[in-house]
Design a protein around this motif. Structure first.
Motif, mmCIF file in Angstrom:
data_model
loop_
_atom_site.group_PDB
_atom_site.id
_atom_site.type_symbol
_atom_site.label_atom_id
_atom_site.label_comp_id
_atom_site.label_asym_id
_atom_site.label_seq_id
_atom_site.Cartn_x
_atom_site.Cartn_y
_atom_site.Cartn_z
ATOM 1 N N HIS A 187 -23.294 -5.949 -41.305
ATOM 2 C CA HIS A 187 -21.968 -6.194 -41.875
ATOM 3 C C HIS A 187 -20.882 -5.824 -40.869
ATOM 4 C CE1 HIS A 187 -18.718 -5.164 -45.065
ATOM 5 N NE2 HIS A 187 -18.683 -6.453 -44.772
ATOM 6 N N ALA A 241 -13.146 -9.569 -37.548
ATOM 7 C CA ALA A 241 -13.582 -10.707 -36.748
ATOM 8 C C ALA A 241 -13.612 -10.374 -35.264
ATOM 9 C CB ALA A 241 -12.667 -11.901 -36.998
ATOM 10 N N LEU A 300 -16.846 -9.765 -33.676
ATOM 11 C CA LEU A 300 -17.682 -10.947 -33.454
ATOM 12 C C LEU A 300 -17.032 -11.896 -32.462
ATOM 13 C CD1 LEU A 300 -18.851 -11.564 -37.144
ATOM 14 C CD2 LEU A 300 -20.079 -10.410 -35.302
ATOM 15 N N LEU A 319 -18.533 -18.105 -37.327
ATOM 16 C CA LEU A 319 -17.750 -17.152 -38.113
ATOM 17 C C LEU A 319 -17.695 -17.576 -39.577
ATOM 18 C CD1 LEU A 319 -14.756 -16.348 -35.727
ATOM 19 C CD2 LEU A 319 -16.457 -14.720 -36.580
ATOM 20 N N SER A 320 -17.549 -18.881 -39.794
ATOM 21 C CA SER A 320 -17.513 -19.397 -41.157
ATOM 22 C C SER A 320 -18.825 -19.091 -41.880
ATOM 23 C CB SER A 320 -17.263 -20.908 -41.131
ATOM 24 O OG SER A 320 -17.437 -21.475 -42.407
ATOM 25 N N ALA A 330 -20.928 -16.630 -41.196
ATOM 26 C CA ALA A 330 -21.010 -15.185 -41.430
ATOM 27 C C ALA A 330 -20.103 -14.761 -42.580
ATOM 28 C CB ALA A 330 -20.640 -14.439 -40.152
ATOM 29 N N GLN A 331 -18.959 -15.406 -42.680
ATOM 30 C CA GLN A 331 -18.035 -15.096 -43.766
ATOM 31 C C GLN A 331 -18.627 -15.547 -45.098
ATOM 32 O OE1 GLN A 331 -14.097 -16.876 -43.327
ATOM 33 N NE2 GLN A 331 -13.173 -14.955 -44.002
ATOM 34 N N ARG A 332 -19.255 -16.716 -45.091
ATOM 35 C CA ARG A 332 -19.892 -17.222 -46.315
ATOM 36 C C ARG A 332 -21.029 -16.311 -46.736
ATOM 37 N NH1 ARG A 332 -20.976 -23.150 -48.017
ATOM 38 N NH2 ARG A 332 -22.422 -22.900 -49.757
ATOM 39 N N ALA A 363 -21.321 -13.139 -46.216
ATOM 40 C CA ALA A 363 -20.745 -11.928 -46.806
ATOM 41 C C ALA A 363 -20.257 -12.199 -48.224
ATOM 42 C CB ALA A 363 -19.602 -11.422 -45.931
ATOM 43 N N GLY A 408 -15.237 -9.473 -45.214
ATOM 44 C CA GLY A 408 -15.576 -9.534 -43.798
ATOM 45 C C GLY A 408 -16.685 -10.523 -43.503
ATOM 46 N N TYR A 409 -17.653 -10.077 -42.691
ATOM 47 C CA TYR A 409 -18.657 -10.987 -42.135
ATOM 48 C C TYR A 409 -20.044 -10.339 -42.202
ATOM 49 C CZ TYR A 409 -14.272 -12.750 -40.269
ATOM 50 O OH TYR A 409 -12.984 -13.200 -40.150
ATOM 51 N N VAL A 449 -23.989 -10.854 -40.704
ATOM 52 C CA VAL A 449 -24.898 -11.541 -39.795
ATOM 53 C C VAL A 449 -26.329 -11.309 -40.295
ATOM 54 C CG1 VAL A 449 -25.782 -11.673 -37.436
ATOM 55 C CG2 VAL A 449 -23.327 -11.341 -37.840
#
Length: 682
Positions: free
Chosen positions: A187, A191, A194, A202-203, A205-207, A209, A216-217, A219
């Motif tokens: 987590h 941003a 990353l 990034l999108s 990772a955001q999804r 989360a 946040g993000y 992985v």
């Protein structure tokens, strides 16, 4: 629930027998298995109670006709348990594992059935059989013999206990790994941590989360040790956190720790091997592979390990030089740095930025204009999406496959995206097996674990993910094209150390000019990938192969090391055992970790590759030799495709694989093309 009310116990009315997942519920599975077990046992009992002497028709063919309901139920369930394993499905799988093992033993160890097959095997020359029938008698007899059908009753009882326990342990291993992999997703709140990832990454990772109600993000972790993001992340601490999470999976001393599970698996496999008359599990497994014995495997792995380690050391030195030259505060290159600085070397020496290539690898175009188009050029097959057919998950798409003459060949299902309920890695499996005897056509599935971007964002693949899609589709083609009479030989039912061969061959088309020019188009502008970049990609094919070969060989050797342990050997410290095994073969560089460490080595401890992970490199000898053949015989032509399909893919398991290869190639495979491909011929 009555059998009549269970949708799994009647043939599906959907095209090709595709299971009607829209009406199948978790509560249907166990009752369906119970009924299918009983039906299969009754079918086999009818075979063994025949008073007349065994014939091919009343024994072997009758056996091939039996178990159809069980196969239908099992294929439907195990497709779901690997790709959408909800807690309810996981609980069912845990209950099912010993039941399935006991049922398989009840058939395989049946003394009356073994007697009938043995009688046919002794008289095989007198039976007037065709080539497929004769090979089926030989395979059935050998498989039952190796499985222990000739043991006495006491030994069979112990063997059954071992098989049931091992089945349960493998299920536990996979469940622990999936849970811990999900728990260890990394987590990030900012941003900036990353920095280096693309907008699409990034999108995703955001999804990820948001799916877990986190800000946040997030992985998530792939099955293998590394991570695709490590090549792009500029923040070293972020790289370290991801690598540390990956390498600690199922080894943290918590309830998901797999150390005790895997050591018990190893101990019981060794005991089973001894019971069957083999000194080790590796010896028992290779006895029925093309390798024939573990000594042949060891010779190959050791032959490749020294040059691979040498090349990896040279690559490491080059990475260290980059760090020393470019970083204000130089540091020693560690495992989590390797991919990032490898990209810097790639850019410096080949002027290639792998991350910058992703806009040219939009997933739908790769699929339609790359994977499918290559198959059309080579084999004449075409693909039509069937949006009217749904499967076990909304992300899984169905395509109908047609031959050049318009005849229907089967169904292909693609499940591209990662999710918490899907096990890691990528794979192909069958839902329906082809068989002329049963009148069935194939339904095959490809699963990948590509991060799903946010709504409206394109799915842009890495070159590694493009490779994985072509690879898994090679397995799918094998499953689709194998055309046999008997279900025992359908699809990819071949020796384990041959099964990777067709999939590896299919990777060759990734950089083939007419294929690449079709699919590698910028997802916004449509411009093709610069031919100069393509040339540099081709020139860099041996780049970083020291690392790639070393990490693979390390895992293959770990698999062998565990399964060369004899009965009575004990391992109290998994990490220490790994370290000693890797030192033994000279692959103990901390900067080049094994592709899979033991506690998350799913191929070996919960998949079908125990003592067989070597098969990737073993098959690659055939693959590299085949690529050489295609290049010298005109490449991507229908004539070449027909030859490969007819003489290799089409025979399924109905012929000795090395004999089939000789039929295709005109000789045995040579190792030189593999050494050249991996830069090991210096």
């Amino acid at each position: 629930m009555t059998d009549d009310a269970n949708p799994l116990l009647v043939p599906s009315a959907l095209p090709y027998g595709l299971p009607d997942y829209g009406v199948i519920r978790p509560e249907h599975y166990l009752p369906a298995f119970d009924a299918a077990f009983r039906e299969h046992l009754a079918e086999v009992q009818r075979i063994t109670m025949v008073r007349s002497m065994p014939t091919f028709e009343n024994t072997i063919e009758a056996l091939e006709r039996s178990g159809e309901s069980l196969q239908r139920v099992a294929h439907a369930f195990y497709t779901v348990s690997s790709a959408d394993a909800t807690p309810e499905i996981q609980e069912i799988e845990e209950q099912l594992a010993p039941l399935m093992a006991a049922h398989e033993d009840a058939i395989t160890l049946d003394a009356a059935l073994y007697w009938r097959i043995s009688q046919l095997h002794e008289r095989v020359d007198e039976l007037g059989l065709d080539a497929e029938q004769r090979y089926l008698v030989e395979r059935r007899h050998r498989e039952m013999t190796l499985a222990g059908a000739g043991l006495d009753d006491e030994a069979k009882a112990r063997l059954t206990e071992l098989n049931q326990r091992l089945s349960s342990l493998s299920t536990t291993f996979e469940k622990n790994l999936l849970t811990d992999t999900n728990d260890l997703a990394v987590h990030f709140e900012d941003a900036a941590e990353l920095d280096g990832l693309s907008e699409g990454e990034l999108s995703a990772a955001q999804r990820a989360a948001a799916d877990r109600d986190l800000d946040g993000y997030l992985v998530t972790l792939p099955l293998f040790t590394g991570h695709p993001y490590l090549a792009s992340l500029r923040v070293r601490e972020s790289r370290r956190r991801i690598m540390e999470a990956s390498r600690s999976r199922a080894s943290r001393g918590n309830e998901n720790d797999n150390a005790a599970v895997l050591t018990e698996i190893v101990r019981l496999r060794a005991e089973r091997a001894e019971l069957l008359g083999y000194p080790t599990h590796a010896a028992a497994i290779t006895a029925d592979e093309t390798a024939r014995d573990p000594q042949a495997v060891e010779r190959m792995l050791r032959q490749l390990a020294a040059p691979a380690a040498r090349n990896a050391a040279a690559e490491h030195a080059r990475l260290q030089a980059i760090v020393d030259e470019t970083e204000d505060a130089p540091f020693a290159v560690e495992a989590h740095d390797w991919a990032f600085y490898t990209e810097k070397v790639r850019q410096a020496e080949y002027d290639i930025d792998s991350a910058a290539l992703r806009p040219w690898f939009e997933a739908e175009r790769v699929l339609q204009d790359g994977v499918f188009a290559a198959a059309t050029k080579l084999y004449g097959v075409t693909f039509a999406e069937r949006t009217d057919l749904s499967t076990y998950h909304a992300d899984a798409r169905v395509f109908e496959v047609f031959n050049e003459d318009g005849s229907a060949q089967g169904l292909y299902i693609l499940d591209l995206y990662t999710r918490d309920s899907k096990r890691g890695g990528a794979w192909m499996n069958s839902i329906v097996d082809q068989s002329r005897l049963r009148g069935t056509k194939p339904v095959v599935v490809n699963n990948l674990n590509v991060a799903k971007p946010g709504e409206g964002q394109p799915t842009l693949l890495t070159l590694d993910e493009v490779t994985t899609l072509f690879h898994e589709f090679g397995h799918a083609l094998h499953g689709l094209f194998a055309t046999v009479t008997y279900p025992h030989f359908s699809g990819t039912n071949v020796f384990r150390d041959f099964v990777e061969f067709p999939s590896q061959v299919n990777e060759m088309w990734i950089l083939w000019p007419e294929v690449l020019d079709s699919y590698a188009r910028h997802h916004v502008t449509g411009e093709p990938l610069d031919p100069a970049i393509v040339q540099r990609l081709q020139a860099s094919e041996t780049f970083n192969q020291g690392f790639a070969t070393s990490e693979y060989l390390a895992a293959a050797w770990l698999d062998q090391a565990w399964h060369l342990l004899p009965v009575g050997a004990t391992v109290d410290d998994v990490a220490a055992f790994e370290a000693a095994a890797l030192a033994d073969i000279g692959l103990n560089d901390p900067a080049v970790p094994t592709r899979y460490s033991s506690t998350y080595f799913a191929h070996v401890f919960s998949g079908g590759y125990s003592a067989g992970y070597y098969s990737y490199i073993w098959s690659e000898v055939l693959d590299a030799d085949t690529v050489e053949w295609f290049r010298t015989n005109g490449g991507l032509t229908r004539e070449n495709g027909d030859r490969f399909r007819d003489r290799l893919l089409g025979v399924g398991g109905s012929k000795d694989p090395l004999e089939a290869y000789r039929d295709f190639r005109g000789r045995d495979a040579e190792i030189a093309p593999l050494l050249k491909r991996r830069g090991l011929d210096g």
